[in-house]
Write a protein that holds these residues in place. Structure first.
Motif, PDB file in Angstrom:
ATOM      1  N   PHE A  70      -3.172  -3.579  -4.132  1.00 39.30           N
ATOM      2  CA  PHE A  70      -2.616  -4.865  -4.535  1.00 39.30           C
ATOM      3  C   PHE A  70      -3.671  -5.960  -4.380  1.00 39.30           C
ATOM      4  N   ASP A  71      -3.951  -6.677  -5.466  1.00 40.78           N
ATOM      5  CA  ASP A  71      -4.891  -7.797  -5.432  1.00 40.78           C
ATOM      6  C   ASP A  71      -4.124  -9.082  -5.703  1.00 40.78           C
ATOM      7  N   PRO A  72      -3.793  -9.843  -4.669  1.00 36.15           N
ATOM      8  CA  PRO A  72      -2.966 -11.030  -4.885  1.00 36.15           C
ATOM      9  C   PRO A  72      -3.685 -12.151  -5.621  1.00 36.15           C
ATOM     10  N   MET A  73      -5.002 -12.145  -5.635  1.00 37.09           N
ATOM     11  CA  MET A  73      -5.736 -13.200  -6.319  1.00 37.09           C
ATOM     12  C   MET A  73      -5.631 -13.062  -7.835  1.00 37.09           C
ATOM     13  N   THR A  74      -5.553 -11.830  -8.316  1.00 36.87           N
ATOM     14  CA  THR A  74      -5.448 -11.602  -9.765  1.00 36.87           C
ATOM     15  C   THR A  74      -4.040 -11.223 -10.194  1.00 36.87           C
ATOM     16  N   GLY A  75      -3.182 -10.875  -9.227  1.00 35.28           N
ATOM     17  CA  GLY A  75      -1.843 -10.408  -9.562  1.00 35.28           C
ATOM     18  C   GLY A  75      -1.815  -8.995 -10.105  1.00 35.28           C
ATOM     19  N   ALA A  76      -2.904  -8.252  -9.918  1.00 34.16           N
ATOM     20  CA  ALA A  76      -3.023  -6.903 -10.471  1.00 34.16           C
ATOM     21  C   ALA A  76      -2.775  -5.834  -9.408  1.00 34.16           C
ATOM     22  N   VAL A  77      -2.212  -4.706  -9.841  1.00 32.16           N
ATOM     23  CA  VAL A  77      -2.031  -3.526  -9.006  1.00 32.16           C
ATOM     24  C   VAL A  77      -2.786  -2.378  -9.657  1.00 32.16           C
ATOM     25  N   THR A  78      -3.692  -1.782  -8.911  1.00 33.47           N
ATOM     26  CA  THR A  78      -4.374  -0.588  -9.407  1.00 33.47           C
ATOM     27  C   THR A  78      -3.681   0.630  -8.821  1.00 33.47           C
ATOM     28  N   VAL A  79      -3.234   1.508  -9.722  1.00 34.56           N
ATOM     29  CA  VAL A  79      -2.477   2.697  -9.347  1.00 34.56           C
ATOM     30  C   VAL A  79      -3.372   3.914  -9.535  1.00 34.56           C
ATOM     31  N   ARG A  80      -3.563   4.669  -8.463  1.00 43.77           N
ATOM     32  CA  ARG A  80      -4.376   5.883  -8.533  1.00 43.77           C
ATOM     33  C   ARG A  80      -3.540   7.078  -8.109  1.00 43.77           C
ATOM     34  N   PHE A  81      -3.593   8.137  -8.879  1.00 40.37           N
ATOM     35  CA  PHE A  81      -2.926   9.394  -8.553  1.00 40.37           C
ATOM     36  C   PHE A  81      -3.998  10.362  -8.050  1.00 40.37           C
ATOM     37  N   ILE A  82      -3.788  10.906  -6.847  1.00 38.74           N
ATOM     38  CA  ILE A  82      -4.825  11.664  -6.146  1.00 38.74           C
ATOM     39  C   ILE A  82      -4.296  13.059  -5.826  1.00 38.74           C
ATOM     40  N   ASP A  83      -5.031  14.085  -6.185  1.00 39.30           N
ATOM     41  CA  ASP A  83      -4.548  15.456  -6.045  1.00 39.30           C
ATOM     42  C   ASP A  83      -4.900  16.055  -4.687  1.00 39.30           C
ATOM     43  N   GLY A  84      -4.580  17.328  -4.526  1.00 40.89           N
ATOM     44  CA  GLY A  84      -4.773  18.007  -3.254  1.00 40.89           C
ATOM     45  C   GLY A  84      -6.216  18.236  -2.862  1.00 40.89           C
ATOM     46  N   ASP A  85      -7.141  18.020  -3.788  1.00 42.33           N
ATOM     47  CA  ASP A  85      -8.562  18.092  -3.477  1.00 42.33           C
ATOM     48  C   ASP A  85      -9.143  16.719  -3.158  1.00 42.33           C
ATOM     49  N   GLY A  86      -8.303  15.710  -3.190  1.00 44.00           N
ATOM     50  CA  GLY A  86      -8.769  14.351  -2.932  1.00 44.00           C
ATOM     51  C   GLY A  86      -9.353  13.666  -4.144  1.00 44.00           C
ATOM     52  N   ALA A  87      -9.201  14.267  -5.333  1.00 43.51           N
ATOM     53  CA  ALA A  87      -9.775  13.703  -6.550  1.00 43.51           C
ATOM     54  C   ALA A  87      -8.769  12.770  -7.235  1.00 43.51           C
ATOM     55  N   VAL A  88      -9.254  11.630  -7.683  1.00 49.61           N
ATOM     56  CA  VAL A  88      -8.428  10.713  -8.478  1.00 49.61           C
ATOM     57  C   VAL A  88      -8.369  11.258  -9.894  1.00 49.61           C
ATOM     58  N   PHE A  89      -7.179  11.682 -10.332  1.00 52.75           N
ATOM     59  CA  PHE A  89      -7.088  12.249 -11.681  1.00 52.75           C
ATOM     60  C   PHE A  89      -6.499  11.268 -12.681  1.00 52.75           C
ATOM     61  N   GLU A  90      -6.075  10.118 -12.210  1.00 50.46           N
ATOM     62  CA  GLU A  90      -5.695   9.039 -13.122  1.00 50.46           C
ATOM     63  C   GLU A  90      -5.758   7.716 -12.378  1.00 50.46           C
ATOM     64  N   GLU A  91      -6.213   6.688 -13.069  1.00 47.64           N
ATOM     65  CA  GLU A  91      -6.319   5.347 -12.496  1.00 47.64           C
ATOM     66  C   GLU A  91      -5.997   4.337 -13.576  1.00 47.64           C
ATOM     67  N   GLN A  92      -5.073   3.441 -13.280  1.00 47.82           N
ATOM     68  CA  GLN A  92      -4.736   2.379 -14.219  1.00 47.82           C
ATOM     69  C   GLN A  92      -4.466   1.100 -13.436  1.00 47.82           C
ATOM     70  N   THR A  93      -4.734  -0.028 -14.066  1.00 45.26           N
ATOM     71  CA  THR A  93      -4.459  -1.320 -13.472  1.00 45.26           C
ATOM     72  C   THR A  93      -3.435  -2.044 -14.327  1.00 45.26           C
ATOM     73  N   ILE A  94      -2.385  -2.543 -13.678  1.00 48.93           N
ATOM     74  CA  ILE A  94      -1.318  -3.253 -14.370  1.00 48.93           C
ATOM     75  C   ILE A  94      -1.125  -4.619 -13.709  1.00 48.93           C
ATOM     76  N   PRO A 107      -6.085  -8.613  -0.166  1.00 47.44           N
ATOM     77  CA  PRO A 107      -5.794  -7.336  -0.825  1.00 47.44           C
ATOM     78  C   PRO A 107      -5.262  -6.322   0.184  1.00 47.44           C
ATOM     79  N   LEU A 108      -4.355  -5.474  -0.275  1.00 48.09           N
ATOM     80  CA  LEU A 108      -3.771  -4.428   0.553  1.00 48.09           C
ATOM     81  C   LEU A 108      -3.784  -3.116  -0.218  1.00 48.09           C
ATOM     82  N   VAL A 109      -3.878  -2.007   0.529  1.00 43.37           N
ATOM     83  CA  VAL A 109      -3.863  -0.676  -0.076  1.00 43.37           C
ATOM     84  C   VAL A 109      -2.807   0.162   0.624  1.00 43.37           C
ATOM     85  N   PHE A 110      -1.787   0.587  -0.124  1.00 45.26           N
ATOM     86  CA  PHE A 110      -0.728   1.449   0.387  1.00 45.26           C
ATOM     87  C   PHE A 110      -0.827   2.812  -0.283  1.00 45.26           C
TER      88      PHE A 110
END
Length: 525
Positions: A499-523, A220-223
């Protein structure tokens, strides 16, 4: 979730699999000199005088070689033009002595934090263009003292062996680009030091970087990713990203600086310095390795490659490469597009969606949004890639956007229909899995299908718009609705891609200026 967002919540990101990292066994300091050496030749890349010539300042000539050594570092990959792979230019000895008898260790009193930070590095440090065997380290130095670059391996949260130490000479303007050999998947710390004899009298920020994982590795990798950071704005989103130590790399999707109106090299440099001297950018650029493309504002708003003055384009292009930790291609020193692989997990395709456009061809069968060479390179690369994920850095979105957004279609892929359709049909027709388009430019964030309706061209392909990092929201985000789009927002953010290569899934998180995740989805692209 407030009225500024629309979407569906997704799953959580996979945790980083530390056990799966390709890590070397940590060496005892007393044994280090027996097994390895730190002498290596520091390569100062592509940042010489404006004419591109090499010389006394240590700059690399236009062909990518060091003056007099015949070697080269062109920023390519094995099988993709050569370059930043530990080959020519990285295997020679020489340079100044690697250090005292205990070189290769990090004894008390010689850690970078033991030297006071100097104000002569106003733009901080940066690392980028990482492959599994080399990385480019960068700074701009405004002082007069001799400089030395030192790189340590980072082992289990502590300084490990010192793997590189060399004197470096800034090019004109104070820019330093050094290609350092590294080992696949490992993490490193580095700093530039002002020297007085053998004494360190000042230092840069301490930078962090990870080498790309080995060609046969899968983990797994996180960009992170961002676009659109307007000069003079609050870069709190970047500061939040820069505070993290778990990002494997960070993607700059363009409009990294707004240089509109600049015409000379000095004017472009001043604009870049305005942004990169801000604390948010200093934090981000020192925190992890970078990959970067450009959009329009690195040169001018919606600039036209058929009309721009050559002198302005030359000045802007030179400033772009001066300020980013990128290698230069031997065959074409100004080429932005390139690819970089992170093992079997993902392959990055960094596009140039600005300098090769021919707007006069836009409505014809030969519409050129990117050159035929770049298009063929991308098509062949996507078809031939064995990585689970094929991540395309695509400064302006390729999605079929709805409603009022279509009024600006002449400035993106949609306005060059023939070439866009050929590319999407190529991906659809070959059933290429794992393609994720990543873009910016629009001043809003979104996640959705490239095609407008199920069964239409590009529906099975996904695109994420990242950022804006520091811009005024475009209210047209509200027209991005289900079922094509699963999320849209005008909130300033940086975006995390897990990126999770074992499942083929990408979890996308949008993070604001306070460091809070305001949306998270996995595709699953």
């Amino acid at each position: 979730m407030d009225g500024d967002e629309m979407g569906k919540r997704g799953g959580s990101a996979p945790a980083e699999d530390e056990a799966g990292q390709a890590r070397e066994a940590r060496l005892r300091r007393r044994d280090f000199l027996v097994t390895t050496g730190v002498g290596a030749t520091a390569l100062v890349l592509g940042c010489g005088d404006d004419d591109g010539g090499g010389g006394a300042d240590g700059a690399v000539p236009a062909d990518g070689g060091l003056p007099g050594d015949g070697g080269g570092l062109d920023g390519g990959l094995p099988g993709d033009g050569g370059g930043l792979d530990g080959g020519p230019g990285l295997d020679g000895g020489g340079g100044e002595d690697a250090g005292p008898e205990d070189a290769g260790t990090a004894p008390t009193g010689e850690l970078p934090e033991d030297t006071e930070e100097s104000a002569a590095f106003p733009l901080g440090v940066a690392a980028g263009d990482a492959t599994e065997s080399a990385v480019v380290l960068w700074t701009r130095y405004d002082g007069e003292a001799p400089l030395r670059l030192v790189v340590w391996r980072w082992d289990d949260g502590d300084y490990g062996p010192r793997i590189f130490e060399e004197a470096v000479t800034p090019a004109e303007g104070g820019f330093v680009h050094v290609a350092v050999p590294v080992s696949a998947g490992l993490r490193y710390r580095y700093a530039f030091f002002e020297m007085e004899g053998e004494a360190r009298i000042g230092r840069s920020l301490v930078g962090r970087v990870r080498a790309a994982i080995a060609a046969d590795a899968m983990e797994p990798l996180v960009f992170g990713a961002v676009s659109c950071t307007r000069n003079g704005r609050d870069f709190e989103t970047l500061a939040q990203a820069g505070a993290r130590d778990d990002l494997d790399a960070f993607l700059l999707l363009g409009d990294t600086t707004y240089n509109d109106g600049a015409a000379s090299r000095a004017e472009f440099r001043a604009k870049w310095a305005e942004n990169f001297g801000a604390e948010g950018y200093r934090a981000l650029r020192s925190a992890t390795g970078l990959y970067a493309t450009w959009d329009d504002h690195e040169i001018d708003n919606n600039w036209n490659a058929e009309e721009i003055a050559p002198a302005v384009l030359e000045a802007a292009t030179g400033a772009f490469f001066e300020h980013l930790p990128l290698g230069r291609e031997a065959a074409d020193a100004d080429r932005v597009w390139r690819r970089r692989r992170w093992g079997r997990t993902l392959e990055l395709f960094v596009l140039d969606c600005r300098s090769e456009r021919l707007p006069s061809t836009r409505e014809g069968e030969d519409a050129q949004y990117v050159s035929p060479e770049q298009l063929a390179w991308l098509q062949e690369g996507l078809a031939g890639s064995t990585a689970v994920f094929k991540v395309v850095l695509n400064s302006v979105g390729i999605t079929d956007f709805p409603g009022l957004i279509d009024f600006g279609s002449d400035d993106r892929w949609e306005g060059y229909a023939a070439q866009r359709e050929a590319l999407l049909d190529h991906v659809d027709g070959l059933g290429i899995s794992g393609v994720l388009w990543v873009a910016g430019d629009f001043h809003f964030a979104s996640l959705g299908h490239v095609g407008s309706e199920e069964g239409e061209r590009g529906w099975d392909q996904w695109e994420v718009l990242v950022g804006p990092g520091a811009q005024t929201a475009n209210p047209l985000w509200r027209s991005c609705r289900e079922p094509q789009f699963t999320f849209a927002s005008g909130t300033n953010n940086y975006t995390e891609l897990a990126f999770d290569p074992m499942t083929g899934a990408v979890t996308v998180r949008f993070i604001d200026g306070d460091g809070a995740v305001f949306e998270e989805q996995t595709i699953t692209p």
